[in-house]
Design a protein around this motif. Sequence first.
Motif, short mmCIF file in Angstrom:
data_model
loop_
_atom_site.label_atom_id
_atom_site.label_comp_id
_atom_site.label_asym_id
_atom_site.label_seq_id
_atom_site.Cartn_x
_atom_site.Cartn_y
_atom_site.Cartn_z
N ILE A 113 28.39 48.65 29.19
CA ILE A 113 27.60 49.08 30.34
C ILE A 113 26.53 48.04 30.67
O ILE A 113 26.29 47.74 31.85
N LEU A 114 25.88 47.46 29.64
CA LEU A 114 24.90 46.41 29.89
C LEU A 114 25.57 45.16 30.47
O LEU A 114 25.03 44.51 31.37
N ALA A 115 26.74 44.84 29.95
CA ALA A 115 27.47 43.68 30.46
C ALA A 115 27.85 43.88 31.92
O ALA A 115 27.76 42.95 32.74
N ALA A 116 28.28 45.10 32.27
CA ALA A 116 28.67 45.38 33.65
C ALA A 116 27.47 45.29 34.59
O ALA A 116 27.56 44.70 35.67
N VAL A 117 26.33 45.84 34.16
CA VAL A 117 25.14 45.85 35.02
C VAL A 117 24.58 44.44 35.19
O VAL A 117 24.40 43.96 36.32
N PHE A 118 24.30 43.76 34.07
CA PHE A 118 23.67 42.45 34.16
C PHE A 118 24.66 41.37 34.57
O PHE A 118 24.31 40.45 35.32
N GLY A 119 25.89 41.47 34.09
CA GLY A 119 26.90 40.50 34.51
C GLY A 119 27.19 40.59 35.99
O GLY A 119 27.28 39.58 36.69
N GLY A 120 27.33 41.83 36.48
CA GLY A 120 27.55 42.02 37.92
C GLY A 120 26.40 41.49 38.74
O GLY A 120 26.60 40.86 39.79
N GLY A 121 25.17 41.72 38.28
CA GLY A 121 23.99 41.23 39.00
C GLY A 121 23.92 39.72 39.06
O GLY A 121 23.70 39.13 40.13
N VAL A 122 24.08 39.08 37.90
CA VAL A 122 24.03 37.61 37.85
C VAL A 122 25.15 37.00 38.68
O VAL A 122 24.93 36.06 39.46
N LEU A 123 26.33 37.54 38.53
CA LEU A 123 27.49 37.05 39.29
C LEU A 123 27.26 37.21 40.79
O LEU A 123 27.53 36.30 41.58
N GLY A 124 26.74 38.37 41.21
CA GLY A 124 26.50 38.63 42.62
C GLY A 124 25.49 37.69 43.23
O GLY A 124 25.66 37.19 44.36
N VAL A 125 24.42 37.40 42.50
CA VAL A 125 23.41 36.46 42.99
C VAL A 125 24.02 35.07 43.17
O VAL A 125 23.78 34.38 44.16
N GLY A 126 24.85 34.66 42.19
CA GLY A 126 25.51 33.35 42.28
C GLY A 126 26.43 33.25 43.49
O GLY A 126 26.38 32.28 44.25
N VAL A 127 27.28 34.26 43.67
CA VAL A 127 28.20 34.26 44.82
C VAL A 127 27.42 34.28 46.13
O VAL A 127 27.74 33.57 47.08
N GLY A 128 26.36 35.09 46.17
CA GLY A 128 25.55 35.17 47.38
C GLY A 128 24.91 33.85 47.75
O GLY A 128 24.85 33.47 48.93
N MET A 129 24.43 33.11 46.75
CA MET A 129 23.82 31.80 47.01
C MET A 129 24.84 30.83 47.59
O MET A 129 24.54 30.08 48.53
N ALA A 179 38.31 49.32 32.98
CA ALA A 179 38.51 49.29 34.43
C ALA A 179 37.36 49.98 35.15
O ALA A 179 36.90 49.53 36.20
N MET A 180 36.87 51.08 34.56
CA MET A 180 35.74 51.80 35.17
C MET A 180 34.45 50.99 35.06
O MET A 180 33.62 50.98 35.97
N TYR A 181 34.27 50.30 33.92
CA TYR A 181 33.13 49.39 33.80
C TYR A 181 33.23 48.27 34.83
O TYR A 181 32.22 47.80 35.37
N SER A 182 34.46 47.84 35.08
CA SER A 182 34.68 46.78 36.07
C SER A 182 34.27 47.24 37.47
O SER A 182 33.72 46.45 38.25
N ILE A 183 34.52 48.49 37.79
CA ILE A 183 34.11 49.03 39.08
C ILE A 183 32.59 49.02 39.21
O ILE A 183 32.03 48.68 40.26
N ILE A 184 31.91 49.36 38.11
CA ILE A 184 30.43 49.32 38.11
C ILE A 184 29.95 47.89 38.34
O ILE A 184 29.06 47.64 39.16
N ALA A 185 30.55 46.94 37.62
CA ALA A 185 30.16 45.53 37.78
C ALA A 185 30.42 45.05 39.20
O ALA A 185 29.59 44.33 39.79
N TYR A 186 31.56 45.45 39.77
CA TYR A 186 31.90 45.03 41.13
C TYR A 186 30.91 45.59 42.14
O TYR A 186 30.48 44.89 43.05
N PHE A 187 30.54 46.85 41.98
CA PHE A 187 29.60 47.48 42.91
C PHE A 187 28.23 46.79 42.85
O PHE A 187 27.63 46.50 43.89
N ILE A 188 27.76 46.52 41.64
CA ILE A 188 26.46 45.85 41.48
C ILE A 188 26.51 44.43 42.05
O ILE A 188 25.58 43.98 42.72
N ALA A 189 27.61 43.73 41.79
CA ALA A 189 27.77 42.38 42.34
C ALA A 189 27.78 42.41 43.87
O ALA A 189 27.15 41.56 44.53
N PHE A 190 28.45 43.40 44.44
CA PHE A 190 28.54 43.55 45.91
C PHE A 190 27.15 43.71 46.50
O PHE A 190 26.80 43.08 47.51
N LYS A 191 26.32 44.55 45.87
CA LYS A 191 24.96 44.78 46.36
C LYS A 191 24.09 43.54 46.17
O LYS A 191 23.27 43.20 47.03
#
Length: 289
Positions: A113-129, A179-191
Amino acid sequence: MARQHHQKISAFEIARRIVFLTVGAVLMAVGLEIFLVPNRIVDGGITGISIMLSELTGVRLGIFLFILNLPFLILGYKQIGKTFAISTLYGVAVMSVGTFLLHPVDPLTVSPILAAVFGGGVLGVGVGMVIRFGGSLDGTEIVAILINKNTPFSVGEIVMFFNFFILLAAGFVFGWDNAMYSIIAYFIAFKAIDVTIEGLDESKSVWIISDEWQEVGAAIMDRLGRGVTYLNGEGAFTGDSKRVIFCVITRLEEAKMKSIVQEIDPAAFLAVGNIHDVKGGRFKKRDIH
């Protein structure tokens, strides 16, 4: 008719773009190798496919990231433009090398869950930049842009359609919990991508119809420090002439705007909408005294 030539980009702007593309691609690599991949969590798009193929074959993730994105880079060069394709190629190359270098590094957490939250956030910021500075890190975005030109579907809807099947496939490869953790990571990355591209100071358009339009307009300028534009309107039902106040604010100013209008004219019509970008004019806020 004389042909218009593209204005040359200054050396400072090129250097600035390279720096942010590099930082964005490195953040993407960090999100993948330090958070998501060690915890068997996938992202959407080509990245998600690459993670699953790497798991199934044992081949390094960076190889799949680069090879699978190449056909879409060619499409991007032909259909979207040279600058976009070069920026994307550079970003994908940095990301791929980054995953190679970070692969031996231990993950920061083994909690999914921590990996999904923080990984999704870091990944999303990188893609956004990377997107903000003219590139892309995933081929599905390029495909979505091209499909969007000939279909009624938005780029976001097309990407979501692809990712539905990719995240579904993750359930068979990594198990349904992952897969469900992946959905969490994807949603956080999207935001995180949205916030990075649009900024925390997201702009909003405000339309106000009020009989006290002069007082409301003056209060917005004096108390909120924003300029207003008066437009002429006509009620379709009554045929009465109306003055419409148009203004652009940030989302942090929305509550203050509503309180100003409510205080002066509780019967006023007020509509607030999101704006993706604001350029030119006098949008910069002046000081309030």
